[in-house]
Design an enzyme around this catalytic site. Structure first.
Site, mmCIF file in Angstrom:
data_model
loop_
_atom_site.group_PDB
_atom_site.id
_atom_site.type_symbol
_atom_site.label_atom_id
_atom_site.label_comp_id
_atom_site.label_asym_id
_atom_site.label_seq_id
_atom_site.Cartn_x
_atom_site.Cartn_y
_atom_site.Cartn_z
ATOM 1 N N ASP A 113 0.876 -1.163 0.000
ATOM 2 C CA ASP A 113 0.000 0.000 0.000
ATOM 3 C C ASP A 113 0.919 1.221 0.000
ATOM 4 O O ASP A 113 2.114 1.114 0.283
ATOM 5 C CB ASP A 113 -0.892 -0.037 1.239
ATOM 6 C CG ASP A 113 -1.704 1.222 1.418
ATOM 7 O OD1 ASP A 113 -2.417 1.607 0.476
ATOM 8 O OD2 ASP A 113 -1.596 1.834 2.490
ATOM 9 N N ASP A 162 -0.158 5.167 0.894
ATOM 10 C CA ASP A 162 -0.392 6.149 1.958
ATOM 11 C C ASP A 162 -0.409 5.484 3.332
ATOM 12 O O ASP A 162 -1.203 4.580 3.584
ATOM 13 C CB ASP A 162 -1.729 6.859 1.732
ATOM 14 C CG ASP A 162 -1.750 7.660 0.446
ATOM 15 O OD1 ASP A 162 -1.199 8.768 0.443
ATOM 16 O OD2 ASP A 162 -2.311 7.167 -0.557
ATOM 17 N N ASP A 202 -1.605 -0.810 6.038
ATOM 18 C CA ASP A 202 -1.749 -0.139 7.335
ATOM 19 C C ASP A 202 -3.186 -0.017 7.804
ATOM 20 O O ASP A 202 -3.424 0.557 8.866
ATOM 21 C CB ASP A 202 -1.146 1.277 7.254
ATOM 22 C CG ASP A 202 -1.971 2.195 6.354
ATOM 23 O OD1 ASP A 202 -2.173 1.853 5.166
ATOM 24 O OD2 ASP A 202 -2.424 3.243 6.824
#
Length: 225
Positions: free
Chosen positions: A8, A10, A170
């Protein structure tokens, strides 16, 4: 290629929250909306620009017509694109992980709900783009996370296979995507999520300073060759 690691963006590869939060507050300030504190807006960052706009309006007790919110979103994308790497920085743990994985012959890819052009621009700003075999954004395919197709098509385009891939994320959306795609996930606790990663039971749970590359290689060693 000894497996594939898909990241991922961001809150995982890059700490982009400062630019995203600042952009939200700048766009809404033009409409008289009070700025939202970074700590309060942070859990919404991983859900996208719309979610950040909606959260800021809700906190201020302000309702805007749908057309005006659409205009806010368009302004957000324009303003953010102009300053995409002004305050954002790669997480040092991830830079170390990329080097570790490359040294082990593991391929690298990105699967993000950021628009593809913005994702590539951000990675280019830090000299990272060429290190990835494929970068998939929210608009690359007909589906995006949490649809597992977003991840599996990223894997296909990067020349990998689902049974030799580890995903790194995250957020709740990242865990949902990985589980649906039957791909093990390394979850980091320091990103942007509306549900703490500690409550999401990833295959490996890592904090700031932990060795991300080693965790990915360990998981790959458990996969069927």
């Amino acid at each position: 290629m000894n497996g594939l690691a898909v990241f991922d963006l961001d809150g995982t590869l890059v700490d982009t929250a400062p630019d995203l939060i600042d952009t939200t507050n700048v766009v809404l300030a033009r409409r008289g909306v009070p700025a939202m504190k970074a700590a309060d807006l942070l859990p919404h960052v991983g859900l996208g620009a719309r979610a950040m706009i909606d959260a800021t309006l809700l906190a201020a007790g302000i309702t805007l017509p749908d057309a005006e919110i659409d205009a806010c979103h368009a302004e957000f994308l324009s303003h953010y694109g102009e300053r995409i790497a002004k305050l954002s920085r790669p997480f040092p743990e991830m830079l170390d992980a990329l080097a570790t994985l490359e040294g082990a012959g593991v391929g690298l890819a990105v699967c993000t709900n950021k628009r593809e052009a913005n994702a590539k621009a951000l990675l280019s700003a830090f000299g990272l783009l060429d290190r990835f075999r494929f970068v998939a954004g929210a608009d690359t395919f007909a589906v995006s996370k949490p649809d597992p197709g977003h991840l599996t098509m990223t894997i296909d385009n990067a020349g990998g296979t689902v049974d030799r891939t580890v995903y790194v994320g995250d957020s709740r959306v990242d865990v949902m995507t990985a589980r649906a795609a039957n791909v093990p996930i390394v979850g980091v606790t320091y990103g942007y999520t509306d549900v703490p990663m500690t409550a999401l039971d990833p295959d490996r749970l890592l904090n700031r300073g932990d060795d991300v590359g080693a965790a990915i290689l360990e998981l790959m060693g458990c996969l069927t060759v």
